[in-house]
Design a protein around this motif. Structure first.
Motif, PDB file in Angstrom:
ATOM      1  N   GLY A 315       0.795  -1.222   0.000  1.00  0.00           N
ATOM      2  CA  GLY A 315       0.000   0.000   0.000  1.00  0.00           C
ATOM      3  C   GLY A 315       0.822   1.263   0.000  1.00  0.00           C
ATOM      4  N   HIS A 316       2.105   1.178  -0.359  1.00  0.00           N
ATOM      5  CA  HIS A 316       2.972   2.358  -0.378  1.00  0.00           C
ATOM      6  C   HIS A 316       3.024   2.913  -1.798  1.00  0.00           C
ATOM      7  N   PHE A 317       2.485   4.139  -1.968  1.00  0.00           N
ATOM      8  CA  PHE A 317       2.419   4.759  -3.285  1.00  0.00           C
ATOM      9  C   PHE A 317       2.938   6.200  -3.186  1.00  0.00           C
ATOM     10  N   PRO A 318       4.253   6.405  -3.208  1.00  0.00           N
ATOM     11  CA  PRO A 318       4.780   7.781  -3.130  1.00  0.00           C
ATOM     12  C   PRO A 318       4.388   8.625  -4.331  1.00  0.00           C
ATOM     13  N   GLN A 319       3.983   7.998  -5.452  1.00  0.00           N
ATOM     14  CA  GLN A 319       3.593   8.776  -6.631  1.00  0.00           C
ATOM     15  C   GLN A 319       2.298   9.553  -6.411  1.00  0.00           C
ATOM     16  N   ILE A 320       1.495   9.168  -5.398  1.00  0.00           N
ATOM     17  CA  ILE A 320       0.303   9.961  -5.091  1.00  0.00           C
ATOM     18  C   ILE A 320       0.728  11.348  -4.641  1.00  0.00           C
ATOM     19  N   SER A 321       1.817  11.411  -3.870  1.00  0.00           N
ATOM     20  CA  SER A 321       2.316  12.671  -3.342  1.00  0.00           C
ATOM     21  C   SER A 321       3.487  13.162  -4.179  1.00  0.00           C
ATOM     22  N   ASN A 322       3.302  13.190  -5.490  1.00  0.00           N
ATOM     23  CA  ASN A 322       4.376  13.546  -6.417  1.00  0.00           C
ATOM     24  C   ASN A 322       4.437  15.062  -6.593  1.00  0.00           C
ATOM     25  N   TYR A 323       5.006  15.729  -5.593  1.00  0.00           N
ATOM     26  CA  TYR A 323       5.141  17.178  -5.644  1.00  0.00           C
ATOM     27  C   TYR A 323       6.615  17.557  -5.728  1.00  0.00           C
ATOM     28  N   LEU A 344     -19.840   3.932  -4.716  1.00  0.00           N
ATOM     29  CA  LEU A 344     -18.406   4.155  -4.518  1.00  0.00           C
ATOM     30  C   LEU A 344     -17.694   2.821  -4.344  1.00  0.00           C
ATOM     31  N   ASN A 345     -16.725   2.535  -5.224  1.00  0.00           N
ATOM     32  CA  ASN A 345     -15.928   1.315  -5.116  1.00  0.00           C
ATOM     33  C   ASN A 345     -14.436   1.613  -5.121  1.00  0.00           C
ATOM     34  N   LYS A 346     -14.071   2.881  -4.855  1.00  0.00           N
ATOM     35  CA  LYS A 346     -12.671   3.298  -4.802  1.00  0.00           C
ATOM     36  C   LYS A 346     -12.407   3.979  -3.464  1.00  0.00           C
ATOM     37  N   LEU A 347     -11.150   4.043  -3.100  1.00  0.00           N
ATOM     38  CA  LEU A 347     -10.789   4.618  -1.807  1.00  0.00           C
ATOM     39  C   LEU A 347     -10.599   6.128  -1.923  1.00  0.00           C
ATOM     40  N   GLY A 362      -4.736  -9.839   3.820  1.00  0.00           N
ATOM     41  CA  GLY A 362      -5.233 -10.299   2.530  1.00  0.00           C
ATOM     42  C   GLY A 362      -5.742  -9.202   1.614  1.00  0.00           C
ATOM     43  N   VAL A 363      -5.455  -7.933   1.967  1.00  0.00           N
ATOM     44  CA  VAL A 363      -5.898  -6.814   1.149  1.00  0.00           C
ATOM     45  C   VAL A 363      -4.681  -6.170   0.494  1.00  0.00           C
ATOM     46  N   SER A 364      -4.710  -6.050  -0.811  1.00  0.00           N
ATOM     47  CA  SER A 364      -3.676  -5.329  -1.537  1.00  0.00           C
ATOM     48  C   SER A 364      -4.293  -4.089  -2.184  1.00  0.00           C
ATOM     49  N   PHE A 365      -3.443  -3.261  -2.775  1.00  0.00           N
ATOM     50  CA  PHE A 365      -3.922  -1.983  -3.280  1.00  0.00           C
ATOM     51  C   PHE A 365      -3.381  -1.711  -4.677  1.00  0.00           C
ATOM     52  N   LYS A 366      -4.118  -0.890  -5.401  1.00  0.00           N
ATOM     53  CA  LYS A 366      -3.745  -0.541  -6.775  1.00  0.00           C
ATOM     54  C   LYS A 366      -3.992   0.945  -6.976  1.00  0.00           C
ATOM     55  N   TYR A 367      -2.994   1.615  -7.558  1.00  0.00           N
ATOM     56  CA  TYR A 367      -3.112   3.050  -7.792  1.00  0.00           C
ATOM     57  C   TYR A 367      -2.846   3.358  -9.257  1.00  0.00           C
ATOM     58  N   ASN A 368      -3.695   4.200  -9.853  1.00  0.00           N
ATOM     59  CA  ASN A 368      -3.563   4.603 -11.243  1.00  0.00           C
ATOM     60  C   ASN A 368      -3.122   6.060 -11.269  1.00  0.00           C
ATOM     61  N   HIS A 369      -1.866   6.297 -11.621  1.00  0.00           N
ATOM     62  CA  HIS A 369      -1.333   7.658 -11.608  1.00  0.00           C
ATOM     63  C   HIS A 369      -2.032   8.535 -12.642  1.00  0.00           C
ATOM     64  N   MET A 370      -2.520   7.950 -13.725  1.00  0.00           N
ATOM     65  CA  MET A 370      -3.146   8.736 -14.779  1.00  0.00           C
ATOM     66  C   MET A 370      -4.531   9.220 -14.380  1.00  0.00           C
ATOM     67  N   THR A 371      -5.299   8.394 -13.690  1.00  0.00           N
ATOM     68  CA  THR A 371      -6.676   8.742 -13.329  1.00  0.00           C
ATOM     69  C   THR A 371      -6.821   9.154 -11.869  1.00  0.00           C
ATOM     70  N   LEU A 374      -7.442   5.116  -6.473  1.00  0.00           N
ATOM     71  CA  LEU A 374      -6.842   4.202  -5.513  1.00  0.00           C
ATOM     72  C   LEU A 374      -7.899   3.186  -5.105  1.00  0.00           C
ATOM     73  N   VAL A 375      -7.617   1.906  -5.306  1.00  0.00           N
ATOM     74  CA  VAL A 375      -8.604   0.869  -4.998  1.00  0.00           C
ATOM     75  C   VAL A 375      -7.956  -0.200  -4.132  1.00  0.00           C
ATOM     76  N   SER A 376      -8.802  -0.898  -3.381  1.00  0.00           N
ATOM     77  CA  SER A 376      -8.342  -2.040  -2.593  1.00  0.00           C
ATOM     78  C   SER A 376      -8.799  -3.324  -3.275  1.00  0.00           C
ATOM     79  N   LEU A 377      -7.954  -4.352  -3.203  1.00  0.00           N
ATOM     80  CA  LEU A 377      -8.215  -5.622  -3.860  1.00  0.00           C
ATOM     81  C   LEU A 377      -8.319  -6.717  -2.815  1.00  0.00           C
ATOM     82  N   VAL A 378      -9.398  -7.472  -2.863  1.00  0.00           N
ATOM     83  CA  VAL A 378      -9.593  -8.626  -1.995  1.00  0.00           C
ATOM     84  C   VAL A 378      -9.682  -9.843  -2.901  1.00  0.00           C
TER      85      VAL A 378
END
Length: 747
Positions: A315-323, A344-347, A362-371, A374-378
């Motif tokens: 769940g570590h996504f430093p690209q979210i805070s890409n400043y 709502l199905n996104k975080l 058992g929860v992983s995460f996915k982040y789309n830098h273009m859109t 941030l979603v959680s995957l079970v």
């Protein structure tokens, strides 16, 4: 059909019958506005004619003959020019009636002549005069007709252009008088009481008439709440076009508030929905971002492409805070607990979020830098869990001075320019012209351009509204309609318009959506161990805003929607350590000269804190009122003034609450805090000489059984005495002040 009764109740019957006639007129008065019917005054004359015949003691066989003769006279007067005694118009009349009767049998309704339609309507008025005689005079049961009249008037007011505010008052007064007389007469009949003579009857009825008039006047002049229900017209339009429950932004018509996937067709109103989406534990109410979109179609938003998401089990996504490196960060944490996420199905996440974790394994995460999603995957499937999510963020503090150094038309790299400067080929030229006009006198830098457009809506009387919001046609641009035609809408209208205006100036911008910070709550079961600073985020908090790109800084949020404040932090190189002089420090209640405001006691005494808009009449045209109505209004104004004086503290509190929410400046914050001290003093919580604000606040908290006064005082000292820029914490101050004021006034 006659009013032949004993002399004792004849006058009651006459009064009831006249009342029914006046109600019947209310059915005819709107026709000229809501239909193509002309000359409605002639129908009113025929109503009076029919009712008047009943008031005379005429033979039973003569009354219908006279009514039929009157009907023919009216038809002749309306449609035929020849002399009344000429046989020509009679022949034309029978020809018209014959053709229309044939059309009825052949079910060719459009071929019915105006003469025949008018004939049928006059016959209907004739029959209604008889029915009303039976309902009101014979059986004394007027309630059904009164109820139908109210439904008719309110339906016309809702679904047509007819303004019924005066009609409602007239119907209320007439109906109340009819009900009083009908029930009085029925009671005397049941008890075998003798009806008094007219003079004594007048003495008996006069107090009731006075009460009715005063009640009507109070109802008319009293301040009105905004509509509490959504506009049914928009709801019906949406139902007929898109069906119910289509989600936010699903097309023309109604958009139910809340998060939705489809934004390709914006427009129309929505239904407010206070369903709780999630609870959040955070330092302050902040915007919760869900996603961004980049392609404006002229009607809504879509994406050029969906991008390639990155999956990370940690769940570590430093690209979210890409400043940029020059953007200062402030560490913060948050916890989310979903209740009813609905579509709502996104975080949702805070600006500057770097790490997200789940409270279960058992929860992983996915982040789309273009859109920005941030979603959680079970088990590999996109899903929001029922347990908590934990966020770690580095909240950005955007450097205002550096952003002002970026030229408005800075040359962008190809990726940014291609994606975030896109506009439709057929975008109306006057949108670009307006953008140039807005920034004509503004310094040539990207930040000031963005601020000028952000402020444009608030400075030009744009109206925030969630109902009666226009729906653009297929050949009409969504932004053009809002900017030049309606100037009325909600966040989608404002944010989309600002993005388009910025892009027309070659400034990269994109459309962001998510939720506002929500309302502070103190009793909830979702996050019981997190103490204070719990915020409830509802479907009502669904929101959209604008992000503008600054080189070496990143994407910076802006808030153009009227009534909302940008919750982003902007820092400057100027020192924020300036404070009040020593004399100010010695007296915690004294204010600097530039923060001076009128004394609160004066506002409480003379009621000047109440805005004229809050007590304005619904309408200003009183030409339809007789002297009796005018007298009733004067009485009502006197009573309202007395009630306002009695509730002046509450009104001043409401006024200051609105000012504090709209513009949380140091002056308004100081003014509101002093007002709270005045209320506490009136309740016995007197501020003692030599006592500090913190000591006083602690004493109040011990009495009230909470810590709200201490928290509010802490914010007050930081706002006023330290002059800290705490824009992100304005909402927290507002919530604490409102809760304390409400508690004190309710005692």
């Amino acid at each position: 059909m006659r009013l032949r009764n004993t002399e004792s109740n004849k006058w009651v019957n006459i009064a009831l019958y006249i009342g029914s006639m006046l109600l019947m007129m209310e059915w005819v008065l709107p026709l000229e506005q809501v239909t193509d019917t002309g000359g409605t005054h002639l129908f009113l004359i025929y109503i009076v004619f029919c009712f008047a015949l009943t008031l005379f003691y005429l033979p039973t066989w003569l009354t219908p003959i006279l009514k039929l003769t009157g009907l023919l006279v009216f038809l002749k007067f309306i449609f035929y020019e020849s002399s009344f005694f000429s046989i020509l118009w009679v022949g034309e009349l029978f020809t018209d009636l014959q053709l229309s009767i044939q059309a009825v049998f052949s079910q060719s309704w459009v071929e019915l002549t105006p003469v025949f339609r008018t004939f049928l309507f006059l016959v209907l008025l004739w029959m209604m005069s008889y029915l009303l005689y039976y309902w009101l005079v014979v059986v004394k049961r007027p309630f059904s007709f009164i109820l139908i009249t109210f439904i008719y008037i309110t339906a016309l007011d809702t679904f047509t252009l007819y303004e019924a505010q005066f009609a409602i008052v007239r119907v209320f007064i007439i109906s109340a008088l009819i009900l009083v007389l009908a029930n009085l007469h029925r009671m005397m009949d049941q008890e075998n009481l003798k009806v008094p003579n007219p003079r004594r009857m007048a003495k008996f009825v006069a107090p009731m008439i006075l009460v009715i008039m005063v009640s009507a006047a109070i109802g008319y002049v009293a301040p009105k709440f905004e509509p509490q229900w959504p506009d049914p017209v928009s709801f019906i339009q949406a139902a007929s076009q898109d069906g119910f429950g289509s989600g936010s932004g699903s097309g023309e018509g109604l958009n139910r508030v809340g998060y939705g996937e489809h934004d390709d067709r914006l427009g129309g109103g929505f239904i407010m929905d206070d369903t709780t989406v999630f609870y959040a534990s955070a330092d302050s109410p902040e915007y919760w971002k869900v996603e961004t979109k980049d392609v404006y179609t002229g009607h809504g938003w879509v994406r050029k492409d969906e991008g390639e998401p990155t999956t990370n089990e940690s769940g570590h996504f430093p690209q979210i805070s890409n400043y940029g490196e020059n953007v200062e960060r402030n560490e913060t944490e948050a916890e989310l607990q979903f209740v009813e996420p609905g579509n709502l199905n996104k975080l949702p996440y805070l600006y500057g979020t770097e790490t997200v974790e789940a409270s279960v394994e058992g929860v992983s995460f996915k982040y789309n830098h273009m859109t920005g999603e941030l979603v959680s995957l079970v088990n590999g499937e996109q899903e929001l869990i029922d347990d908590s999510y934990f966020l770690e963020a580095e909240r950005p503090d955007f450097p205002r001075d550096q952003m002002k150094q970026v030229p408005a038309k800075h040359e962008e790299n190809d990726e940014i320019a291609e994606r975030y400067l896109q506009l439709p080929d057929d975008l109306p030229e006057r949108i670009s012209d307006l953008a140039e006009e807005i920034v004509e006198d503004v310094e040539d830098n990207r930040f000031d351009y963005a601020m000028a457009i952000e402020d444009y809506f608030d400075e030009n009387d744009f109206e925030y509204a969630t109902t009666d919001v226009a729906i653009p046609d297929d050949d009409e641009d969504y932004v053009e309609q809002f900017l030049f035609d309606t100037q009325r809408g909600y966040c989608d209208n404002y944010s989309t318009s600002m993005v388009v205006l910025l892009r027309s100036l070659d400034i990269p911008a994109r459309w962001a959506k998510g939720f506002t910070g929500g309302e502070s709550v103190f009793q909830q079961d979702a996050l019981p161990d997190d103490g204070g600073n719990i915020f409830e985020v509802q479907n009502n908090n669904a929101h959209s805003w604008v992000e503008v790109y600054f080189p070496d800084v990143g994407w910076v949020p802006f808030e153009p929607t009227v009534g909302f404040n940008n919750q982003a932090d902007f820092s400057t190189e100027e020192s924020s350590e300036d404070s009040l002089d020593e004399e100010m420090e010695d007296d915690p209640l004294e204010q600097p000269d530039d923060l001076e405001q009128p004394d609160v006691d004066d506002q409480l005494d003379d009621g000047s804190g109440e805005s004229e808009e809050d007590t304005a009449l619904v309408g200003s045209d009183d030409s339809n009122f007789s002297m009796l109505y005018f007298t009733a209004i004067l009485i009502g104004v006197f009573l309202i003034s007395w009630l306002m004086y009695r509730s002046r503290n509450q009104m001043v509190a409401n006024w200051k609450q609105q000012k504090l929410k709209r513009k949380p400046s140091s002056k308004n914050i100081t003014n509101s805090y002093q007002f709270l001290l005045k209320l506490l003093a009136k309740e016995g919580y007197q501020f003692q000489s030599g006592e500090t604000l913190r000591e006083f606040a602690l004493k109040v908290d011990q009495t009230l059984g909470n810590k709200q006064m201490s928290q509010l005082t802490h914010y007050y000292e930081r706002f006023v005495y330290r002059e800290e820029d705490l824009q992100s914490e304005n909402e927290q101050f507002y919530q604490l002040w409102r809760n304390l004021t409400k508690d004190i006034l309710s005692k």
